[in-house]
Design an enzyme around this catalytic site. Structure first.
Site, PDB file in Angstrom:
ATOM      1  N   ILE A  21       0.816  -1.221   0.000  1.00 17.11           N
ATOM      2  CA  ILE A  21       0.000   0.000   0.000  1.00 17.11           C
ATOM      3  C   ILE A  21       0.847   1.268   0.000  1.00 17.11           C
ATOM      4  O   ILE A  21       0.315   2.372  -0.039  1.00 17.11           O
ATOM      5  CB  ILE A  21      -0.956   0.024   1.209  1.00 17.11           C
ATOM      6  CG1 ILE A  21      -0.187  -0.102   2.522  1.00 17.11           C
ATOM      7  CG2 ILE A  21      -1.992  -1.072   1.077  1.00 17.11           C
ATOM      8  CD1 ILE A  21      -1.072   0.009   3.763  1.00 17.11           C
ATOM      9  N   GLY A  22       2.147   1.130   0.020  1.00 14.00           N
ATOM     10  CA  GLY A  22       3.001   2.309  -0.022  1.00 14.00           C
ATOM     11  C   GLY A  22       4.455   1.926  -0.125  1.00 14.00           C
ATOM     12  O   GLY A  22       4.855   0.802   0.198  1.00 14.00           O
ATOM     13  N   GLY A  24       8.445   3.984   0.280  1.00 13.65           N
ATOM     14  CA  GLY A  24       9.237   5.185   0.520  1.00 13.65           C
ATOM     15  C   GLY A  24      10.712   4.895   0.324  1.00 13.65           C
ATOM     16  O   GLY A  24      11.105   3.812  -0.122  1.00 13.65           O
ATOM     17  N   GLY A  25      11.522   5.881   0.690  1.00  9.90           N
ATOM     18  CA  GLY A  25      12.952   5.751   0.481  1.00  9.90           C
ATOM     19  C   GLY A  25      13.595   4.678   1.339  1.00  9.90           C
ATOM     20  O   GLY A  25      14.648   4.154   1.002  1.00  9.90           O
ATOM     21  N   MET A  26      12.965   4.330   2.469  1.00  5.41           N
ATOM     22  CA  MET A  26      13.583   3.380   3.392  1.00  5.41           C
ATOM     23  C   MET A  26      12.823   2.071   3.512  1.00  5.41           C
ATOM     24  O   MET A  26      13.273   1.160   4.204  1.00  5.41           O
ATOM     25  CB  MET A  26      13.731   4.004   4.778  1.00  5.41           C
ATOM     26  CG  MET A  26      14.676   5.180   4.812  1.00  5.41           C
ATOM     27  SD  MET A  26      15.022   5.711   6.488  1.00  5.41           S
ATOM     28  CE  MET A  26      15.935   4.296   7.114  1.00  5.41           C
ATOM     29  N   LYS A  44       5.619  -2.335   7.938  1.00  5.73           N
ATOM     30  CA  LYS A  44       6.652  -1.640   7.170  1.00  5.73           C
ATOM     31  C   LYS A  44       7.902  -2.495   7.145  1.00  5.73           C
ATOM     32  O   LYS A  44       8.483  -2.821   8.183  1.00  5.73           O
ATOM     33  CB  LYS A  44       6.969  -0.275   7.763  1.00  5.73           C
ATOM     34  CG  LYS A  44       8.014   0.484   6.942  1.00  5.73           C
ATOM     35  CD  LYS A  44       8.158   1.921   7.371  1.00  5.73           C
ATOM     36  CE  LYS A  44       9.114   2.660   6.458  1.00  5.73           C
ATOM     37  NZ  LYS A  44       9.235   4.085   6.813  1.00  5.73           N
ATOM     38  N   ASP A 142      11.145  13.995   9.386  1.00  2.45           N
ATOM     39  CA  ASP A 142      10.646  13.906   8.010  1.00  2.45           C
ATOM     40  C   ASP A 142       9.159  14.217   7.960  1.00  2.45           C
ATOM     41  O   ASP A 142       8.376  13.497   7.336  1.00  2.45           O
ATOM     42  CB  ASP A 142      10.915  12.515   7.432  1.00  2.45           C
ATOM     43  CG  ASP A 142      10.810  12.491   5.896  1.00  2.45           C
ATOM     44  OD1 ASP A 142      10.968  13.568   5.282  1.00  2.45           O
ATOM     45  OD2 ASP A 142      10.578  11.412   5.335  1.00  2.45           O
TER      46      ASP A 142
END
Length: 562
Positions: A21-22, A24-26, A44, A142
């Protein structure tokens, strides 16, 4: 959030990954089911960095667990709940509550900016959340619209993705010297490598509020170098849509972290706005604030030269010519032959070249000798970065009313596409849009757009007591009398073409209900025994276009033979 992909791995014998569902950079975020408790969760998965040696990878994993455990201790309705931290195949996984709903970034992209009431509501929730985190010694580092979730149905605001969070006093998640975070929302002290503290999260919140209200960050540029320059050195220009919350935005975007508005103060100011419809000035201040300049202007300074000269307002006509605003009488000016103009942003060029070729961190570039000339790397909102190197041309700095450095009479004057260079009989030249017409009015000369939507004015007079700042402060002190509904006025010191100057910016209600709310930019400076004043007035909804006209006029302004 959209869904894509499928996995069906079971992590730690318990969490079944169902859909991505997503990303990111990490890491990657999955929708998952907790097979033990029978509930949906978000997992995550922190991605490995194959470029790191094994020892560094282990240290990075240990830090991740230590800092994630600290975040998991946070309990607040507007902070994402961390249920569990597990490891499989030497890879960390964070198990969090699943918030059904998209991010604030998704909402802005889909529906456009939010109004001031909704922005204040979001701001109150986030400020309350970061206060709790900071009190526990956790810095987010962030904060941006993509890391703020809006729960469907309830509208609950949830701060998420503490993936690069830092426990105060601990080593960061990434290696020393590298840069983490989103540049458009990163505080200047972090960008320049000077310090990182709770104040840096508050700067990010200020930029986020601007984005929520206008649709984009005030530091958005076309390149990473341009963004870094905008954050560290360029003039800070909150969007016109931020006017209802301007004291909070300016306070949070103060470049001096020691003077930046605190979370509790900002939260209370936004709550006051939600209750009363007006945002109070920051505690300990009154009058206009100098957002991003590290100081605030109090009321006593606005009137210290009052009475020394007659105040005037650029939006009002001369009394001898009593029209409510200048008539659209056209007298087409002659054009000047174009000459080459050198434009650019030195810091951006240096940063882009270094980022592309040297592989060093952004923090290093903006600290020490990263300014490209050995002078001040940052400057201020109204003063350019200085340079003592012989290879740095003043012309290479960003064109703005507060950072122009060449003498007016020798500057280049190429009109951009869509503009013409007008030689005015009053003894100056400047670039104006092609469809603007000249309308003289007493000591003033106006260039007006069709229908007078935009009004570009110029006045040339003898120097007055108090100089440019005194002139504008006296005008600002009379703002309520000369501009219907005058509000949020501020006068700040500036420089233009190497000369002392002052910038006056304010909102007002316009001359009639049909005309509607307007915004005015006004720069005043002295040059060769003359006082020059250039301003642009425009509807609030068209303030960005007006700012372009203002910047181009100032960048191309030149004194000519009368």
């Amino acid at each position: 959030m959209g869904t894509e992909g499928a996995d069906f791995r079971v992590i730690a014998g318990r969490y079944r990954l169902e859909a991505r569902i997503g990303r990111g950079g990490m890491g990657v975020v999955w929708r998952a089911s907790d097979q033990l408790l029978g509930r949906l969760v978000a997992v995550k998965e922190l991605l490995p960095d194959d470029s790191l040696p094994d020892d560094d990878t282990r240290r990075r994993r240990d830090r991740t667990f230590r800092e994630a455990r600290a975040v998991a201790q946070l309990r607040h309705p507007h902070i994402i709940v961390v249920h569990d931290i597990v490891e499989q195949d030497e890879r960390p996984y964070l198990v969090m509550e699943l918030v059904e709903g998209g991010s604030l970034a998704d909402r802005i992209a889909r529906d456009g900016p939010v109004d001031a009431v909704e922005a204040a509501r979001i701001g109150v929730a986030l400020l309350s959340a970061v206060r709790t985190a900071h009190e526990a010694g956790v810095l987010h580092r962030d904060i941006k619209p993509a890391n703020v979730l809006i729960e469907s149905g309830t509208g609950r605001v949830v701060l998420t993705d503490f993936g690069i969070a830092q426990v105060a006093g601990a080593t960061t998640l990434t290696e020393t010297g590298s840069f983490v975070g989103s540049p458009e929302y990163t505080a200047p002290e972090r960008m320049s490598g000077v310090r990182t503290g709770s104040e840096s999260d508050l700067w990010s919140l200020g930029a986020l509020l601007c984005t929520a209200l206008s649709g984009e960050s005030p530091f958005r540029r076309d390149s990473i170098g341009g963004i870094l320059h905008a954050v560290v050195a360029a003039e800070i220009r909150p969007p016109a849509e931020a006017e209802p919350l301007l004291p909070v935005v300016r306070g949070l975007l103060d470049r001096d972290p020691d003077r930046r508005l605190g979370a509790a103060e900002a939260e209370q100011m936004l709550r006051t706005y939600l209750e009363t419809g007006r945002t109070p000035e920051a505690p300990g201040t009154s009058g206009a604030t100098g957002g991003g300049r590290g100081h605030r202007i109090g009321p006593g300074r606005a009137g210290r030269t009052a009475g020394a000269a007659t105040p005037y307002s650029p939006t009002q006509p001369d009394l001898a010519h009593g029209a409510p605003h200048p008539p659209a009488v056209s007298a087409p000016p002659a054009d000047l032959p174009p000459r080459t103009a050198t434009r650019g942003v030195l810091i951006a060029a240096v940063l882009v070249a270094a980022l592309a070729g040297a592989g060093v961190s952004a923090a290093l570039l903006l600290h020490g000798k990263g300014d490209g000339g050995g002078g001040s790397p940052g400057g201020t909102a109204t003063s350019p970065a200085t340079s003592t190197g012989t290879g740095t041309s003043p012309a290479s700095r960003s064109p703005s009313p507060t950072t122009s450095t060449r003498p007016t009479a020798t500057r280049a004057h190429t009109a951009p596409s869509g503009y013409r260079t007008a030689r005015d009989p009053a003894g100056f030249s400047l670039a104006v849009p092609d469809d603007f017409t000249r309308s003289p009015q007493g000591e003033r000369v106006f260039y007006l757009s069709p229908g007078e939507t935009f009004r570009l004015g110029i006045k040339v007079t003898e120097p007055q007591p108090g100089g440019p700042r005194g002139v504008l402060e006296r005008s600002a002190a009379k703002g309520q009398d000369t501009n219907p509904g005058y509000h949020d006025g501020r006068v700040t010191p500036a420089t233009h073409a190497g000369h002392p100057a002052a910038l006056w910016e304010f909102g007002w209600d316009g001359f009639s209900a049909a005309e509607g709310p307007r915004h005015t930019y006004d720069l005043c400076w002295e040059d060769s025994g003359r006082l020059y004043d250039v301003w642009v007035s425009a509807p609030v909804a068209k303030v960005r276009e007006a700012r372009e006209y203002f910047d181009v006029a100032l960048d191309t302004f030149s004194v000519t033979a009368s």
